[in-house]
Write an enzyme that holds these catalytic residues in place. Structure first.
Site, PDB file in Angstrom:
ATOM      1  N   LYS A  29    -163.155  11.292   5.427  1.00  0.00           N
ATOM      2  CA  LYS A  29    -163.092  12.691   4.965  1.00  0.00           C
ATOM      3  C   LYS A  29    -163.515  13.635   6.088  1.00  0.00           C
ATOM      4  O   LYS A  29    -163.820  14.799   5.835  1.00  0.00           O
ATOM      5  CB  LYS A  29    -164.023  12.890   3.772  1.00  0.00           C
ATOM      6  CG  LYS A  29    -163.677  12.073   2.554  1.00  0.00           C
ATOM      7  CD  LYS A  29    -164.696  12.377   1.442  1.00  0.00           C
ATOM      8  CE  LYS A  29    -164.521  11.452   0.261  1.00  0.00           C
ATOM      9  NZ  LYS A  29    -165.675  11.566  -0.655  1.00  0.00           N
ATOM     10  N   ARG A  60    -172.820   0.114  17.088  1.00  0.00           N
ATOM     11  CA  ARG A  60    -171.852  -0.218  18.154  1.00  0.00           C
ATOM     12  C   ARG A  60    -170.841   0.907  18.240  1.00  0.00           C
ATOM     13  O   ARG A  60    -170.397   1.441  17.224  1.00  0.00           O
ATOM     14  CB  ARG A  60    -171.145  -1.536  17.830  1.00  0.00           C
ATOM     15  CG  ARG A  60    -169.935  -1.779  18.721  1.00  0.00           C
ATOM     16  CD  ARG A  60    -169.375  -3.155  18.558  1.00  0.00           C
ATOM     17  NE  ARG A  60    -170.221  -4.144  19.226  1.00  0.00           N
ATOM     18  CZ  ARG A  60    -169.846  -5.391  19.477  1.00  0.00           C
ATOM     19  NH1 ARG A  60    -168.651  -5.805  19.102  1.00  0.00           N
ATOM     20  NH2 ARG A  60    -170.645  -6.230  20.093  1.00  0.00           N
ATOM     21  N   HIS A  90    -175.176  -3.995  26.409  1.00  0.00           N
ATOM     22  CA  HIS A  90    -175.224  -4.818  25.203  1.00  0.00           C
ATOM     23  C   HIS A  90    -176.528  -5.624  25.310  1.00  0.00           C
ATOM     24  O   HIS A  90    -176.510  -6.821  25.577  1.00  0.00           O
ATOM     25  CB  HIS A  90    -173.985  -5.720  25.172  1.00  0.00           C
ATOM     26  CG  HIS A  90    -173.725  -6.368  23.853  1.00  0.00           C
ATOM     27  ND1 HIS A  90    -174.627  -6.355  22.814  1.00  0.00           N
ATOM     28  CD2 HIS A  90    -172.634  -7.052  23.406  1.00  0.00           C
ATOM     29  CE1 HIS A  90    -174.106  -7.013  21.788  1.00  0.00           C
ATOM     30  NE2 HIS A  90    -172.904  -7.435  22.120  1.00  0.00           N
ATOM     31  N   ARG A 145    -169.365 -11.727  15.793  1.00  0.00           N
ATOM     32  CA  ARG A 145    -170.665 -12.337  16.037  1.00  0.00           C
ATOM     33  C   ARG A 145    -171.818 -11.356  15.980  1.00  0.00           C
ATOM     34  O   ARG A 145    -172.849 -11.630  15.349  1.00  0.00           O
ATOM     35  CB  ARG A 145    -170.690 -12.994  17.432  1.00  0.00           C
ATOM     36  CG  ARG A 145    -170.177 -14.403  17.459  1.00  0.00           C
ATOM     37  CD  ARG A 145    -169.600 -14.704  18.833  1.00  0.00           C
ATOM     38  NE  ARG A 145    -168.417 -13.882  19.026  1.00  0.00           N
ATOM     39  CZ  ARG A 145    -167.209 -14.254  18.648  1.00  0.00           C
ATOM     40  NH1 ARG A 145    -167.012 -15.422  18.128  1.00  0.00           N
ATOM     41  NH2 ARG A 145    -166.164 -13.451  18.783  1.00  0.00           N
ATOM     42  N   THR A 146    -171.678 -10.234  16.667  1.00  0.00           N
ATOM     43  CA  THR A 146    -172.836  -9.336  16.773  1.00  0.00           C
ATOM     44  C   THR A 146    -173.233  -8.841  15.391  1.00  0.00           C
ATOM     45  O   THR A 146    -174.403  -8.915  14.999  1.00  0.00           O
ATOM     46  CB  THR A 146    -172.537  -8.172  17.739  1.00  0.00           C
ATOM     47  OG1 THR A 146    -172.110  -8.723  18.977  1.00  0.00           O
ATOM     48  CG2 THR A 146    -173.773  -7.311  17.967  1.00  0.00           C
TER      49      THR A 146
HETATM   50  C1  NCD Z   1    -168.832  -8.891  23.669  1.00  0.00           C
HETATM   51  C2  NCD Z   1    -168.868  -7.426  23.365  1.00  0.00           C
HETATM   52  O1  NCD Z   1    -168.482  -6.960  22.306  1.00  0.00           O
HETATM   53  O2  NCD Z   1    -169.317  -6.735  24.258  1.00  0.00           O
HETATM   54  N1  NCD Z   1    -168.868  -9.670  22.545  1.00  0.00           N
HETATM   55  C3  NCD Z   1    -170.069  -9.863  21.907  1.00  0.00           C
HETATM   56  O3  NCD Z   1    -170.702  -8.956  21.441  1.00  0.00           O
HETATM   57  N2  NCD Z   1    -170.522 -11.110  21.858  1.00  0.00           N
HETATM   58  C4  NCD Z   1    -167.887  -9.299  24.695  1.00  0.00           C
HETATM   59  C5  NCD Z   1    -166.469  -8.856  24.600  1.00  0.00           C
HETATM   60  O4  NCD Z   1    -166.061  -8.123  23.729  1.00  0.00           O
HETATM   61  O5  NCD Z   1    -165.712  -9.292  25.469  1.00  0.00           O
END
Ligand code: NCD
Length: 281
Positions: A69, A90, A118, A42-43
């Site tokens: 590498k 991320r 987040h 999703r993100t």
């Molecule tokens: C979450 C995350 O990655 O922190 N998911 C998200 O980004 N919607 C929650 C999770 O991984 O449980």
């Protein structure tokens, strides 16, 4: 230049601006670079969609990048920031996105770092709560947080964003959190049924398997599964949120319940992320 690494980076007014802005779309010929050193559905895809909706373009770190590498993450960030106008990063390690932002020439959005924060998830959570509370006069809110709260970055950011909202909140926690909010009680999972009819927002999270390395931590593992018998005891205006991915904690039979708004919440991620990109560019 401004980054969005934590909810702490935003004032109340800026949060309000982003949530309002998410209703509009503006075209800009810019490039978003996504660097995800940890899995995501999703993100990442909502960031891509958000940028395309703005009329922008997207580049994504390839599966077969020079990381194989032995290139450092610092050099990777330096490189992509020469191509893109804004980055979403991320990482599995808390605090790592903030460190990497120092190597970027362009604004960085924290797309989740370890169990830390987040921020864009928290903004879309607040947007969803506002949407469903718009028809309710009172600003009083009872929020129940369920799941692996201590290791959840979405919970950590959610508590911060709600602290900057206009709601007067009473929290019901089913586990420990990193920084306890102002008004809260802690209950056991088998007591949820006693409190459920008082809850306005039920925020569910999954067990964060990948963040629990200490074997004793596994004792947390929950057997609780939310089903309609309990959901139907909630008020008609109550809502259920989940950042997803879900595991077993919400039974699929709940998906058609009017209170289950987690798919609307997912949809809101696109508009909110467009607004965040616009805000930082
Ligand atoms: C979450 C995350 O990655 O922190 N998911 C998200 O980004 N919607 C929650 C999770 O991984 O449980």
């Amino acid at each position: 230049m401004k980054h969005l690494l934590s909810i702490d980076d935003l004032s109340k007014d800026e949060i309000e601006w982003i949530l309002q802005k998410s209703k509009y779309r503006v075209t800009k010929q810019k490039i978003l670079g996504t660097l995800f050193f940890e899995p995501s559905t999703r993100t990442k895809l909502s960031f891509h969609t958000a940028m395309y909706n703005l009329g922008g373009q997207v580049i994504d770190l390839p599966e077969n990048s020079s990381q194989k590498k032995g290139e450092s993450e610092e050099d990777t960030v330096r490189t992509i920031s020469k191509y893109a106008d804004i980055l979403a990063i991320r990482h599995s390690k808390s605090g790592r996105v903030r460190e990497l932002a120092n190597y970027s020439d362009v604004p960085v959005i924290n797309a989740g770092d370890g169990d830390n924060e987040h921020p864009t998830q928290a903004l879309l959570d607040l947007r969803t709560i506002n949407q469903y509370r718009a028809f309710v006069d009172s600003k009083d809110l009872t929020v129940m947080l369920f799941g692996d709260l201590l290791y959840s970055r979405t919970i950590n950011s959610l508590l911060k964003v709600l602290d900057k909202s206009d709601y007067n909140i009473n929290y019901i926690l089913t586990a420990a959190v990193k920084e306890p909010p102002k008004n809260y009680i802690t209950i056991k999972e088998n007591e949820i049924g006693f409190y459920i009819d008082k809850v306005d927002v039920l925020y569910m999270t999954r067990f964060q398997k990948e963040r629990r390395f200490n074997t004793t931590d596994w004792e947390f593992e929950s057997r609780f599964i939310l089903k309609n018998d309990l959901v139907n005891k909630m008020g008609r205006d109550a809502i259920i949120l989940h950042p997803f991915p879900r595991n077993e904690e919400i039974h699929p039979e709940v998906d058609n319940n009017v209170r289950a708004v987690y798919f609307k919440q997912i949809e809101n991620g696109v508009g909110v992320r467009s607004a965040v990109i616009e805000y930082l560019l």
